[in-house]
Design a protein around this motif. Sequence first.
Motif, PDB file in Angstrom:
ATOM      1  N   GLU A   1      15.552  16.224 -26.401  1.00 58.90           N
ATOM      2  CA  GLU A   1      15.296  14.703 -26.306  1.00 58.90           C
ATOM      3  C   GLU A   1      16.763  13.862 -26.206  1.00 58.90           C
ATOM      4  OE1 GLU A   1      13.659  14.190 -29.981  1.00 58.90           O
ATOM      5  OE2 GLU A   1      12.100  15.740 -29.904  1.00 58.90           O
ATOM      6  N   HIS A   2      16.534  12.779 -26.114  1.00 57.21           N
ATOM      7  CA  HIS A   2      17.992  12.139 -26.100  1.00 57.21           C
ATOM      8  C   HIS A   2      18.741  12.374 -27.030  1.00 57.21           C
ATOM      9  CE1 HIS A   2      21.099   9.007 -25.318  1.00 57.21           C
ATOM     10  NE2 HIS A   2      20.770   8.913 -24.005  1.00 57.21           N
ATOM     11  N   ARG A   3      18.412  12.441 -28.490  1.00 58.14           N
ATOM     12  CA  ARG A   3      19.356  12.620 -29.561  1.00 58.14           C
ATOM     13  C   ARG A   3      19.939  14.050 -29.556  1.00 58.14           C
ATOM     14  NH1 ARG A   3      15.979  14.642 -34.046  1.00 58.14           N
ATOM     15  NH2 ARG A   3      13.800  15.431 -33.101  1.00 58.14           N
TER      16      ARG A   3
ATOM     17  N   ASP B   1      -0.750  14.247 -26.041  1.00 56.40           N
ATOM     18  CA  ASP B   1      -1.202  14.015 -27.196  1.00 56.40           C
ATOM     19  C   ASP B   1      -2.261  12.755 -27.511  1.00 56.40           C
ATOM     20  OD1 ASP B   1       0.395  11.390 -27.893  1.00 56.40           O
ATOM     21  OD2 ASP B   1       2.050  12.749 -27.587  1.00 56.40           O
TER      22      ASP B   1
ATOM     23  N   ARG C   1      22.665  14.018 -26.615  1.00 50.24           N
ATOM     24  CA  ARG C   1      23.788  13.079 -27.104  1.00 50.24           C
ATOM     25  C   ARG C   1      24.745  14.107 -27.951  1.00 50.24           C
ATOM     26  NH1 ARG C   1      24.767   9.011 -30.849  1.00 50.24           N
ATOM     27  NH2 ARG C   1      26.429   7.704 -30.331  1.00 50.24           N
TER      28      ARG C   1
ATOM     29  N   LYS D   1      28.446  15.139 -27.979  1.00 50.09           N
ATOM     30  CA  LYS D   1      29.527  15.016 -28.957  1.00 50.09           C
ATOM     31  C   LYS D   1      30.265  15.985 -29.302  1.00 50.09           C
ATOM     32  CE  LYS D   1      28.340  11.641 -31.990  1.00 50.09           C
ATOM     33  NZ  LYS D   1      27.200  11.098 -32.916  1.00 50.09           N
TER      34      LYS D   1
ATOM     35  N   ASP E   1      -1.981  10.060 -29.239  1.00 53.23           N
ATOM     36  CA  ASP E   1      -1.107   8.788 -29.429  1.00 53.23           C
ATOM     37  C   ASP E   1      -0.883   7.793 -28.143  1.00 53.23           C
ATOM     38  OD1 ASP E   1       0.223   8.469 -32.529  1.00 53.23           O
ATOM     39  OD2 ASP E   1      -0.355  10.445 -31.818  1.00 53.23           O
ATOM     40  N   THR E   2      -0.377   9.083 -27.207  1.00 54.02           N
ATOM     41  CA  THR E   2       0.105   8.421 -25.885  1.00 54.02           C
ATOM     42  C   THR E   2      -0.633   8.642 -24.673  1.00 54.02           C
ATOM     43  OG1 THR E   2       1.566  10.330 -25.725  1.00 54.02           O
ATOM     44  CG2 THR E   2       2.496   8.000 -26.846  1.00 54.02           C
TER      45      THR E   2
ATOM     46  N   PRO F   1       7.537  19.749 -33.698  1.00 50.11           N
ATOM     47  CA  PRO F   1       7.241  18.264 -34.248  1.00 50.11           C
ATOM     48  C   PRO F   1       6.336  17.595 -33.494  1.00 50.11           C
ATOM     49  CG  PRO F   1       9.736  18.917 -34.198  1.00 50.11           C
ATOM     50  CD  PRO F   1       9.061  20.147 -33.780  1.00 50.11           C
ATOM     51  N   GLY F   2       5.233  17.008 -34.174  1.00 47.75           N
ATOM     52  CA  GLY F   2       4.228  16.459 -33.543  1.00 47.75           C
ATOM     53  C   GLY F   2       3.107  17.262 -33.675  1.00 47.75           C
ATOM     54  N   ASN F   3       3.074  18.410 -33.882  1.00 48.12           N
ATOM     55  CA  ASN F   3       1.867  19.270 -33.986  1.00 48.12           C
ATOM     56  C   ASN F   3       1.329  19.549 -35.513  1.00 48.12           C
ATOM     57  OD1 ASN F   3       2.041  19.541 -31.492  1.00 48.12           O
ATOM     58  ND2 ASN F   3       2.714  21.685 -31.324  1.00 48.12           N
TER      59      ASN F   3
END
Lengths: 554, 554
Positions: free
Chosen positions: B393-395, B45, B398, B402, B47-48, B337-339
């Motif tokens: 993703e990490h979220r 992308d 996690r 849980k 941004d990065t 997300p991101g697009n």
Amino acid sequence: MSKNRLIYLPLGGAGEIGMNAYVYGYGAPGEERLIVVDLGVTFPDMDTTPGVNLILPDIGFLRDNAERIEAIFITHAHEDHVGAVGRLWPDLRAPVYARSFTGHLAQLKFEEAGQDPANVEIVGAWPERIEAGPFKVAFLPVSHSIPESAALVIDTPAGRIVHTGDFKLDTAPGVGEPWDEGLWREATKGRVRALVCDSTNVFSHHPGRSEAELKDPIRKLVAAAPHMVVATTFASNVARVKTLAEAGLAAGRSVCLLGRAMRRMVEVAEKTGVVDAFPHTITPEDARDLPRENLMLIVTGSQGERRAASAQLSRGKYLGLEMNEGDTFLFSSKTIPGNERGVIRTMNAFSEMGVDIVAEDDRYHVSGHANRPDLERVHALVNPECVIPMHGEHRHLREHAKLAEANGRVSLVVVNGAVCDLTGARPHIVEHVEAERVYLDGDILIGALDGVVRDRIRLALNGHVMVNVILEGNEALGEPWVETMGLPETGRSRAALVDVLEQDLGQFLMRAKARTLRDDAAVEDELVRITKKVTQDEIGRKPEVTVVVSRLEG
Amino acid sequence: MSKNRLIYLPLGGAGEIGMNAYVYGYGAPGEERLIVVDLGVTFPDMDTTPGVNLILPDIGFLRDNAERIEAIFITHAHEDHVGAVGRLWPDLRAPVYARSFTGHLAQLKFEEAGQDPANVEIVGAWPERIEAGPFKVAFLPVSHSIPESAALVIDTPAGRIVHTGDFKLDTAPGVGEPWDEGLWREATKGRVRALVCDSTNVFSHHPGRSEAELKDPIRKLVAAAPHMVVATTFASNVARVKTLAEAGLAAGRSVCLLGRAMRRMVEVAEKTGVVDAFPHTITPEDARDLPRENLMLIVTGSQGERRAASAQLSRGKYLGLEMNEGDTFLFSSKTIPGNERGVIRTMNAFSEMGVDIVAEDDRYHVSGHANRPDLERVHALVNPECVIPMHGEHRHLREHAKLAEANGRVSLVVVNGAVCDLTGARPHIVEHVEAERVYLDGDILIGALDGVVRDRIRLALNGHVMVNVILEGNEALGEPWVETMGLPETGRSRAALVDVLEQDLGQFLMRAKARTLRDDAAVEDELVRITKKVTQDEIGRKPEVTVVVSRLEG
């Protein structure tokens, strides 16, 4: 044949959500007296505007006709409505009118731009009217996600316009005036020539919900959190900030506001009386000394902005405070389309810290804009001769117009730069003016089409090769010198790219005809061509190339 | 003490959605025999990663231990699982196993990378097993948004692992095998050491819906459309493409596929028999001659990709076809997300053409991943000794851990680069290996931390100033020469920025001590410092600066 006409001209906000700037005019064609409604900004992104600080509407039309401007009205204090007023005012020099909270924040914009804040006059709400040439304008209170938002009731010799500004139908917004249908009925009664209307939520099919619905869920969430609670929302949503703070206090927590905008909004809200009894807050210094389970932070950065408090906390300590395993982070907000990457980056950083994230949950956020059924209610209430959708991307404007037409109303999509004549039987576009964008780039305003930002995008996509040669008469002095930036160091031949380039460019200079070497332009063209070709062969991309030919007196 | 152990090591996909690459090993510590599961890409992308073509996992660990790799298994043909296999294979040189549809697409990846497609071996599904060193691996069919997706049942001397790949529980996926609970029960019965499990939709709380639910709504939508219908979805979602095409035919329309990926997927699906009787399609040339109301296009570009068919149509003619007022455009997809920016840009361009857009509507799209209740069902069905979340993703990881723990299971978040020992009583991280990213940049692979892309981002944010001076002995020959790129032309002093720079740099050279002028590094430092200061004063930003000091023999 110079019959007076009433015109509407959006310069920003009609084709995007952001950068609102609307113009109304009345008078002989080309000589209309003008008023301006809102002067907002929009925010840059890496895709289209890398390195830009802020995006402002192109007010060339207003600058060229500055002597015709009677007044500027600011409906509310969101950045996309007030953010450009200080910086653009020197080109307009008309009095600025706003209600108290909005006006105080507009005055701060003047101060930031080095302009005299006394140019902003604080006025009262309907039935108070401001006379501005042929216009009589009243601020009609309406609920929104910031205190003291107002629609404008604009009376002209050609009839009345109701310009909604941003609004929702919330009878219990917490802070700021509730939606008052009786007041609206009275203020907009009689013939209304045009309703110029917020389109943001036209795709949301259920009726809007009230800010008041959030109080209990937020209170329960904060009370149940085992460790520190951090919540983010737009700083300007003073009602939400208050709800969050009250939930903190109710759970026996001390509340600390983090982020400059957060503190400023609460200060101005208290000073102007739009909020009374804002809950007691503590400083970051005091917060550091408290047990975490007794603490709640309310922070800026609901959109993942890199420099806001939430992003700072996601990267580590901020003002001596930090997030730990088992803390709760509440996004009491919705991610604005386009901001997802930043928000997700922040979330994942918190996730790595073991923070429990609550986000994109309707129990903890309501929108500030009227949904589709709410829009229909306002259409019916105001019952205008035509509906002009504003405050939306093209798809929102078009959908809003279709909605009005489906209900038997006249409607027209008017985009930025289109001059709409509201005088005749049906509104119609009569001409177009330039309405591009202007970038605040560092300290300088540049046009969106100036090519400066386009060049930066090219550098980002292609990298940069710089070639230096020194010529004396018809021969090269020494070897060419190549520097690169943003390109891989070695390519297909496994030699350094700069070495390959210097060798190939040097060979060209050695073999070039004397006639070529006496012609700087010819040398430059050839060096660019060879550089692109060699770089393409070596690493598979054509870079931006800058060639400097220095010529010594031979 | 070199007891054999079973390890799990994600090199990509555990901390992001994309770029999947997982490693399992069995043997003495540091000498484990290895298998690789999936070798995917992720997308750059602005941004990065501006200017980057593709992002691949850093397989340095595998390259360093290539002789230990027994085999590579590809679960399914999505780019984030198969996209890197051709390009990375030369560093691994182990046999690649996949089922037919996936294998054919993997072979195309080999061809594109100039490698021999015969390295991909097509194998059958469970109960067929592939022996690979200490591993016995079976492909267990599962439903997903691409035909022939498979989980892997991996038997090792230390117990069985079930690696889900991407999956959903769809008993009527249209194309590809349905979710078969009985088959899964049988194939995963007995002790399962670890379930390594897709986490994508762990935040979706309702049970997943079936692809079959879309047929009626899509059929009705297409039948009711007054003019041309254009629909977009992921090309690899062959079931969806078929549903769309059948809806077109049912409405009496001819169907045309636009976009290379769209045609390729259907071709491979037909060739490998995962779809039979794909509806008849026509060429763009034939489509041009048909009445619009008899036409349906199915196009690539559901994510707003600039070069895909949908974006091309949003900018005007594409292969002689174009959208008109009253046409319908269906996004049978969800925006990743991101697009958002690209998708919204496309939508607004269509809106300006008067096209009716149908988007983000659950009636016309279902996800390809198991939702939270579906994940719980699979946990219960497989009943593993531990759950290792992957593909998130990490979220997501996690939250998935849980969820498993809330149901009394052992779970552990294992991120890219973490080596997890699955042998002991509880899974635990024993070491970390490098697992960054590698960029395909033009034709060259570069490390994410090489600084090449960081420099391009700096150029985009700051612009570039190039300074040239020629020195001879201890004096400057002529004036300094300045070029800029990506900076405003004039600043505060109203003179051209390059003129102000050349003047100030020239003054420095004139006044500099002879000792300074004999020291190239000192001259360069000072020129950079002055250039930054002057540019900051003039336009309010500190640019990237490249100084070239050329020295003539004195």
